[in-house]
Design a protein around this motif. Structure first.
Motif, PDB file in Angstrom:
ATOM      1  N   GLN A 157       0.880  11.543   3.416  1.00  0.00           N
ATOM      2  CA  GLN A 157       0.466  12.444   4.391  1.00  0.00           C
ATOM      3  C   GLN A 157       0.785  13.748   4.378  1.00  0.00           C
ATOM      4  O   GLN A 157       2.365  13.937   4.404  1.00  0.00           O
ATOM      5  N   ARG A 198      -3.238  10.595   7.262  1.00  0.00           N
ATOM      6  CA  ARG A 198      -2.606   9.829   6.298  1.00  0.00           C
ATOM      7  C   ARG A 198      -3.649   9.379   5.418  1.00  0.00           C
ATOM      8  O   ARG A 198      -4.752   8.802   5.774  1.00  0.00           O
ATOM      9  N   GLU A 199      -3.347   9.266   4.083  1.00  0.00           N
ATOM     10  CA  GLU A 199      -4.374   9.052   3.106  1.00  0.00           C
ATOM     11  C   GLU A 199      -4.035   7.638   2.169  1.00  0.00           C
ATOM     12  O   GLU A 199      -2.580   7.717   1.691  1.00  0.00           O
ATOM     13  N   LEU A 200      -4.590   6.666   2.065  1.00  0.00           N
ATOM     14  CA  LEU A 200      -4.234   5.531   1.158  1.00  0.00           C
ATOM     15  C   LEU A 200      -4.429   5.983  -0.441  1.00  0.00           C
ATOM     16  O   LEU A 200      -5.588   6.424  -0.641  1.00  0.00           O
ATOM     17  N   TYR A 242       0.669   5.152   1.009  1.00  0.00           N
ATOM     18  CA  TYR A 242       0.019   6.188   1.660  1.00  0.00           C
ATOM     19  C   TYR A 242       0.745   7.624   1.531  1.00  0.00           C
ATOM     20  O   TYR A 242       1.968   7.575   1.046  1.00  0.00           O
ATOM     21  N   SER A 280      -3.032   0.800  -3.825  1.00  0.00           N
ATOM     22  CA  SER A 280      -2.938  -0.628  -3.342  1.00  0.00           C
ATOM     23  C   SER A 280      -2.487  -1.582  -4.414  1.00  0.00           C
ATOM     24  O   SER A 280      -2.862  -1.457  -5.557  1.00  0.00           O
ATOM     25  N   TYR A 330       5.142  10.457   1.262  1.00  0.00           N
ATOM     26  CA  TYR A 330       4.592   9.031   0.929  1.00  0.00           C
ATOM     27  C   TYR A 330       5.164   8.077   1.483  1.00  0.00           C
ATOM     28  O   TYR A 330       6.698   7.809   1.860  1.00  0.00           O
ATOM     29  N   ASP A 383       0.883  -1.247  -0.027  1.00  0.00           N
ATOM     30  CA  ASP A 383       0.316   0.187   0.054  1.00  0.00           C
ATOM     31  C   ASP A 383       1.073   1.265  -0.060  1.00  0.00           C
ATOM     32  O   ASP A 383       2.043   1.395   0.667  1.00  0.00           O
TER      33      ASP A 383
END
Length: 124
Positions: free
Chosen positions: A39, A45-47, A37, A50, A93, A35
């Motif tokens: 921020q 924090r954002e995904l 992510y 994936s 990231y 994954d």
């Protein structure tokens, strides 16, 4: 010892591209899932993307069509290609990987870890 090391961040103008890498070191048997992510300052924090070893990829709507995950199995590395970057993509990231490795006794074990993070800055 198994480690994840990220690289590839930097400063780029809007519309430019960067490729992030998440490399697993050690006696790696397989990378099962990764994954990515990000921020940004003052935000959660954002995904963003994936990947699973079955070939499934998913992307956040905010990056769909611009970001692409790819793998280099020979180097135990997963890349995040980021095109058409926007100032709002500015963030740290992180990659988070689930993988299987060989222990000192030769057995397989599962391992999950985060990379150290890499700064991406997109100027307008």
């Amino acid at each position: 010892q198994v480690q994840l090391v990220e690289s590839g961040g930097g400063l780029v103008q809007a519309g430019g591209s960067l490729r992030l890498s998440c490399a697993a070191s050690g006696s790696i048997f397989s990378i099962n899932a990764v994954d990515w992510y990000r921020q940004a300052p003052g935000k959660e924090r954002e995904l963003v993307a994936s990947f699973t070893s079955g070939g499934n990829t998913n992307y956040a709507d905010s990056v769909k069509g611009r970001f692409t995950i790819s793998t280099d199995n020979a180097k135990n590395t997963v890349h995040l290609q980021m095109n058409s970057l926007k100032p709002e993509d500015t963030a740290v990231y992180y990659c988070a990987a689930s993988l299987t490795y060989y222990t000192d006794s030769g057995e397989r074990a599962d391992f999950g870890s985060w990379g150290q993070g890499t700064q991406v800055t997109v100027s307008s």
